[in-house]
Design a protein around this motif. Structure first.
Motif, short mmCIF file in Angstrom:
data_model
loop_
_atom_site.label_atom_id
_atom_site.label_comp_id
_atom_site.label_asym_id
_atom_site.label_seq_id
_atom_site.Cartn_x
_atom_site.Cartn_y
_atom_site.Cartn_z
N LEU A 27 0.64 -1.01 -0.01
CA LEU A 27 -0.07 0.05 0.00
C LEU A 27 0.87 1.18 0.00
O LEU A 27 0.58 2.23 -0.60
CB LEU A 27 -0.91 0.13 1.20
N THR A 28 2.02 1.30 0.87
CA THR A 28 2.81 2.28 0.76
C THR A 28 3.48 2.58 -0.68
O THR A 28 3.56 3.77 -1.12
CB THR A 28 3.91 2.02 1.72
N ASP A 29 3.82 1.43 -1.49
CA ASP A 29 4.27 1.70 -2.66
C ASP A 29 3.27 2.20 -3.52
O ASP A 29 3.66 3.28 -4.43
CB ASP A 29 4.55 0.43 -3.23
N VAL A 30 2.07 1.96 -3.51
CA VAL A 30 0.76 2.71 -4.48
C VAL A 30 0.82 3.93 -3.90
O VAL A 30 1.05 5.02 -4.94
CB VAL A 30 -0.43 1.93 -3.95
N MET A 31 0.82 4.51 -2.78
CA MET A 31 0.74 5.92 -2.39
C MET A 31 2.03 6.78 -2.90
O MET A 31 1.73 7.67 -3.48
CB MET A 31 0.81 6.14 -0.89
#
Length: 262
Positions: A180-184
Protein backbone atom coordinates in the motif's frame (compact mmCIF):
# COMPACT_ATOMS: atom_id res chain seq x y z
CA UNK A 1 -16.90 25.91 -4.10
CA UNK A 2 -16.07 23.38 -1.41
CA UNK A 3 -17.56 19.91 -1.63
CA UNK A 4 -17.84 17.13 0.93
CA UNK A 5 -17.14 13.57 -0.08
CA UNK A 6 -17.85 10.33 1.79
CA UNK A 7 -16.78 6.74 1.17
CA UNK A 8 -18.63 3.73 2.56
CA UNK A 9 -18.47 -0.02 2.05
CA UNK A 10 -22.21 -0.62 2.26
CA UNK A 11 -22.17 -4.45 1.98
CA UNK A 12 -25.20 -4.59 -0.37
CA UNK A 13 -26.84 -1.37 -1.50
CA UNK A 14 -30.21 -3.04 -2.01
CA UNK A 15 -30.25 -4.65 1.42
CA UNK A 16 -29.18 -1.36 3.02
CA UNK A 17 -31.06 1.16 0.90
CA UNK A 18 -32.57 2.63 4.09
CA UNK A 19 -29.14 3.16 5.64
CA UNK A 20 -27.87 4.92 2.52
CA UNK A 21 -30.90 7.21 2.27
CA UNK A 22 -30.63 7.98 6.00
CA UNK A 23 -26.99 8.97 5.59
CA UNK A 24 -27.75 11.08 2.52
CA UNK A 25 -30.63 12.77 4.28
CA UNK A 26 -28.86 13.43 7.59
CA UNK A 27 -25.29 14.15 6.47
CA UNK A 28 -25.91 15.48 2.93
CA UNK A 29 -22.46 14.87 1.44
CA UNK A 30 -22.11 16.24 -2.07
CA UNK A 31 -20.64 12.93 -3.22
CA UNK A 32 -20.99 9.42 -1.79
CA UNK A 33 -18.72 6.64 -3.01
CA UNK A 34 -19.97 3.13 -2.23
CA UNK A 35 -18.17 -0.19 -2.35
CA UNK A 36 -19.43 -3.75 -2.29
CA UNK A 37 -22.80 -2.73 -3.69
CA UNK A 38 -23.40 -6.37 -4.69
CA UNK A 39 -25.82 -5.39 -7.45
CA UNK A 40 -25.99 -4.76 -11.17
CA UNK A 41 -26.33 -1.02 -11.79
CA UNK A 42 -29.84 -1.37 -13.19
CA UNK A 43 -30.98 -3.07 -9.98
CA UNK A 44 -29.68 -0.34 -7.66
CA UNK A 45 -32.33 1.77 -5.88
CA UNK A 46 -31.32 4.86 -7.84
CA UNK A 47 -34.73 6.52 -7.74
CA UNK A 48 -34.54 6.76 -3.97
CA UNK A 49 -31.16 8.46 -4.26
CA UNK A 50 -32.32 10.79 -7.04
CA UNK A 51 -35.22 11.88 -4.86
CA UNK A 52 -32.66 13.18 -2.37
CA UNK A 53 -30.79 15.14 -5.04
CA UNK A 54 -28.19 12.56 -6.06
CA UNK A 55 -29.03 12.67 -9.73
CA UNK A 56 -25.55 11.87 -11.07
CA UNK A 57 -24.31 8.29 -10.88
CA UNK A 58 -21.22 6.54 -12.20
CA UNK A 59 -21.08 2.88 -11.26
CA UNK A 60 -19.87 -0.60 -12.11
CA UNK A 61 -22.06 -3.38 -10.77
CA UNK A 62 -21.90 -7.12 -10.42
CA UNK A 63 -24.60 -9.56 -9.33
CA UNK A 64 -24.15 -10.59 -5.71
CA UNK A 65 -20.51 -9.51 -5.34
CA UNK A 66 -18.19 -6.51 -5.38
CA UNK A 67 -19.39 -3.41 -7.24
CA UNK A 68 -18.55 0.29 -6.86
CA UNK A 69 -20.68 3.40 -7.30
CA UNK A 70 -20.31 7.17 -7.12
CA UNK A 71 -23.50 9.10 -6.25
CA UNK A 72 -23.31 12.86 -6.65
CA UNK A 73 -25.30 16.05 -6.38
CA UNK A 74 -22.64 17.64 -8.56
CA UNK A 75 -22.41 16.97 -12.29
CA UNK A 76 -19.77 14.41 -13.19
CA UNK A 77 -18.81 12.27 -16.13
CA UNK A 78 -17.70 8.69 -16.35
CA UNK A 79 -13.91 8.51 -16.42
CA UNK A 80 -13.64 4.77 -16.94
CA UNK A 81 -12.52 1.75 -14.97
CA UNK A 82 -9.77 -0.83 -14.90
CA UNK A 83 -9.86 -4.55 -14.21
CA UNK A 84 -6.92 -4.66 -11.83
CA UNK A 85 -5.15 -8.03 -11.63
CA UNK A 86 -7.50 -9.27 -14.39
CA UNK A 87 -9.93 -10.68 -11.83
CA UNK A 88 -13.05 -9.84 -13.82
CA UNK A 89 -14.45 -8.07 -10.77
CA UNK A 90 -16.18 -4.69 -10.52
CA UNK A 91 -13.66 -3.13 -8.11
CA UNK A 92 -12.80 0.24 -9.65
CA UNK A 93 -14.58 3.15 -11.25
CA UNK A 94 -13.56 6.76 -11.86
CA UNK A 95 -15.53 9.95 -12.42
CA UNK A 96 -14.54 13.50 -13.37
CA UNK A 97 -16.12 16.60 -11.86
CA UNK A 98 -16.68 19.77 -13.88
CA UNK A 99 -13.67 21.39 -12.17
CA UNK A 100 -11.45 18.62 -13.57
CA UNK A 101 -10.99 16.68 -10.34
CA UNK A 102 -10.95 12.92 -10.92
CA UNK A 103 -12.34 10.63 -8.23
CA UNK A 104 -11.16 7.02 -8.13
CA UNK A 105 -13.35 4.61 -6.16
CA UNK A 106 -11.69 1.30 -5.20
CA UNK A 107 -12.67 -1.92 -3.53
CA UNK A 108 -9.40 -3.78 -2.99
CA UNK A 109 -9.74 -7.56 -2.46
CA UNK A 110 -9.91 -8.58 1.20
CA UNK A 111 -7.31 -11.30 0.70
CA UNK A 112 -8.77 -14.26 2.58
CA UNK A 113 -7.57 -15.47 5.96
CA UNK A 114 -4.04 -16.79 5.37
CA UNK A 115 -1.33 -14.18 4.61
CA UNK A 116 0.59 -16.43 2.22
CA UNK A 117 0.07 -16.35 -1.53
CA UNK A 118 1.27 -19.95 -1.90
CA UNK A 119 -1.37 -21.25 0.51
CA UNK A 120 -4.10 -18.72 -0.31
CA UNK A 121 -4.84 -17.62 -3.87
CA UNK A 122 -6.94 -14.68 -2.59
CA UNK A 123 -3.97 -13.19 -0.80
CA UNK A 124 -1.93 -13.39 -3.99
CA UNK A 125 -4.73 -11.68 -5.91
CA UNK A 126 -4.76 -8.87 -3.36
CA UNK A 127 -1.02 -8.30 -3.71
CA UNK A 128 -1.26 -8.43 -7.50
CA UNK A 129 -4.11 -5.91 -7.45
CA UNK A 130 -2.02 -3.51 -5.35
CA UNK A 131 1.04 -4.05 -7.56
CA UNK A 132 -0.94 -3.09 -10.65
CA UNK A 133 -2.32 -0.02 -8.85
CA UNK A 134 1.28 0.99 -8.13
CA UNK A 135 2.36 0.45 -11.72
CA UNK A 136 -0.62 2.33 -13.20
CA UNK A 137 -0.09 5.35 -10.95
CA UNK A 138 3.65 5.34 -11.57
CA UNK A 139 2.97 5.55 -15.30
CA UNK A 140 0.02 7.94 -15.26
CA UNK A 141 1.33 10.35 -12.59
CA UNK A 142 -2.17 11.41 -11.49
CA UNK A 143 -2.87 15.05 -10.77
CA UNK A 144 -5.87 16.83 -9.27
CA UNK A 145 -7.20 13.46 -8.16
CA UNK A 146 -8.89 11.90 -5.14
CA UNK A 147 -8.74 8.19 -4.33
CA UNK A 148 -11.27 6.67 -1.97
CA UNK A 149 -12.53 3.28 -0.97
CA UNK A 150 -12.27 0.13 1.04
CA UNK A 151 -8.60 -0.62 0.54
CA UNK A 152 -8.77 -3.51 3.03
CA UNK A 153 -5.51 -2.51 4.70
CA UNK A 154 -5.00 -0.73 8.01
CA UNK A 155 -1.48 0.64 7.46
CA UNK A 156 -0.52 2.31 10.73
CA UNK A 157 -0.06 0.93 14.23
CA UNK A 158 -2.84 3.20 15.48
CA UNK A 159 -5.14 2.05 12.66
CA UNK A 160 -5.75 -1.24 14.50
CA UNK A 161 -6.81 -2.14 18.02
CA UNK A 162 -3.62 -4.11 18.71
CA UNK A 163 -0.63 -3.75 16.40
CA UNK A 164 1.38 -6.72 17.71
CA UNK A 165 -1.57 -9.11 17.73
CA UNK A 166 -2.53 -8.21 14.16
CA UNK A 167 0.90 -8.35 12.51
CA UNK A 168 0.09 -11.81 11.12
CA UNK A 169 -3.57 -11.05 10.41
CA UNK A 170 -4.61 -10.20 6.85
CA UNK A 171 -5.13 -6.43 6.48
CA UNK A 172 -2.24 -5.44 8.76
CA UNK A 173 0.66 -7.66 7.70
CA UNK A 174 3.94 -5.92 6.78
CA UNK A 175 3.80 -7.17 3.18
CA UNK A 176 0.36 -5.60 2.66
CA UNK A 177 1.36 -2.35 4.31
CA UNK A 178 4.48 -2.20 2.13
CA UNK A 179 2.41 -2.77 -1.00
CA UNK A 180 0.00 0.00 0.00
CA UNK A 181 2.89 2.35 0.75
CA UNK A 182 4.26 1.65 -2.72
CA UNK A 183 0.88 2.57 -4.24
CA UNK A 184 0.84 5.84 -2.31
CA UNK A 185 4.37 6.78 -3.28
CA UNK A 186 3.92 5.84 -6.96
CA UNK A 187 0.92 8.16 -7.31
CA UNK A 188 2.12 10.92 -5.01
CA UNK A 189 -0.93 10.30 -2.82
CA UNK A 190 -1.47 11.79 0.64
CA UNK A 191 -3.61 10.17 3.33
CA UNK A 192 -6.17 12.93 3.87
CA UNK A 193 -7.72 11.35 6.96
CA UNK A 194 -4.41 11.14 8.78
CA UNK A 195 -3.39 14.56 7.50
CA UNK A 196 -6.38 15.93 9.43
CA UNK A 197 -6.27 13.45 12.34
CA UNK A 198 -2.54 12.76 12.70
CA UNK A 199 -2.56 10.69 15.87
CA UNK A 200 -4.71 8.39 17.94
CA UNK A 201 -6.65 5.19 17.35
CA UNK A 202 -8.95 5.46 14.37
CA UNK A 203 -11.17 2.73 12.94
CA UNK A 204 -13.73 2.37 10.13
CA UNK A 205 -14.53 -1.35 10.45
CA UNK A 206 -15.65 -3.64 13.25
CA UNK A 207 -16.23 -7.35 12.65
CA UNK A 208 -19.71 -8.84 12.67
CA UNK A 209 -18.18 -11.65 14.76
CA UNK A 210 -17.80 -9.40 17.78
CA UNK A 211 -20.87 -9.78 20.06
CA UNK A 212 -20.44 -6.24 21.39
CA UNK A 213 -18.46 -4.30 18.80
CA UNK A 214 -18.76 -0.96 20.58
CA UNK A 215 -17.55 -2.07 24.00
CA UNK A 216 -14.85 -4.39 22.63
CA UNK A 217 -13.78 -1.75 20.09
CA UNK A 218 -11.52 -4.12 18.17
CA UNK A 219 -11.57 -2.08 15.00
CA UNK A 220 -9.38 -1.39 11.97
CA UNK A 221 -9.13 1.58 9.60
CA UNK A 222 -9.69 -0.12 6.26
CA UNK A 223 -11.46 2.75 4.47
CA UNK A 224 -9.47 5.66 3.11
CA UNK A 225 -9.54 9.03 1.39
CA UNK A 226 -6.37 10.11 -0.41
CA UNK A 227 -5.50 13.12 -2.55
CA UNK A 228 -2.68 13.90 -4.94
CA UNK A 229 -0.03 16.31 -3.73
CA UNK A 230 -1.30 19.22 -5.81
CA UNK A 231 -4.65 19.31 -3.98
CA UNK A 232 -3.88 17.79 -0.58
CA UNK A 233 -3.76 21.22 1.06
CA UNK A 234 -7.37 21.84 0.02
CA UNK A 235 -8.63 18.92 2.13
CA UNK A 236 -9.98 19.40 5.64
CA UNK A 237 -12.71 18.42 8.13
CA UNK A 238 -12.05 14.68 7.97
CA UNK A 239 -14.19 12.49 10.19
CA UNK A 240 -15.42 8.93 10.57
CA UNK A 241 -19.11 8.40 11.33
CA UNK A 242 -18.81 5.62 13.89
CA UNK A 243 -22.49 5.86 14.86
CA UNK A 244 -23.66 4.09 11.69
CA UNK A 245 -22.15 0.82 12.95
CA UNK A 246 -24.89 0.86 15.58
CA UNK A 247 -27.76 1.42 13.12
CA UNK A 248 -30.26 -1.33 12.49
CA UNK A 249 -28.92 -4.03 10.16
CA UNK A 250 -25.62 -2.16 9.72
CA UNK A 251 -22.71 -2.61 7.40
CA UNK A 252 -19.56 -3.69 9.22
CA UNK A 253 -17.89 -0.57 7.74
CA UNK A 254 -18.74 3.06 8.53
CA UNK A 255 -18.50 6.15 6.31
CA UNK A 256 -15.37 8.29 6.12
CA UNK A 257 -15.74 11.99 5.21
CA UNK A 258 -13.53 14.81 3.97
CA UNK A 259 -14.18 18.28 2.55
CA UNK A 260 -12.21 19.78 -0.34
CA UNK A 261 -12.00 23.47 -1.19
CA UNK A 262 -11.60 23.16 -4.95
Amino acid sequence: MPFTLATWNINSVRLREAQVTRLLGEETPDILCLQEIKSPVDKMPLEAFRALGYTHVVARGQKGYNGVAILSKLPLEDAGDRDYAALGHARHVAARLENGVVIHNFYVPAGGDIPDREQNIKFGQKLDFLTEMRDVFAEEKPQKSILVGDLNIAPREDDVWDHKKLLKIVSHTPVEVNHLTDVMEAGGWADVTRQDIPSGKLYSWWSYRSPDWDAADKGRRLDHIWATGDIRASAHSSRILRATRGWEQPSDHVPVFATFDL
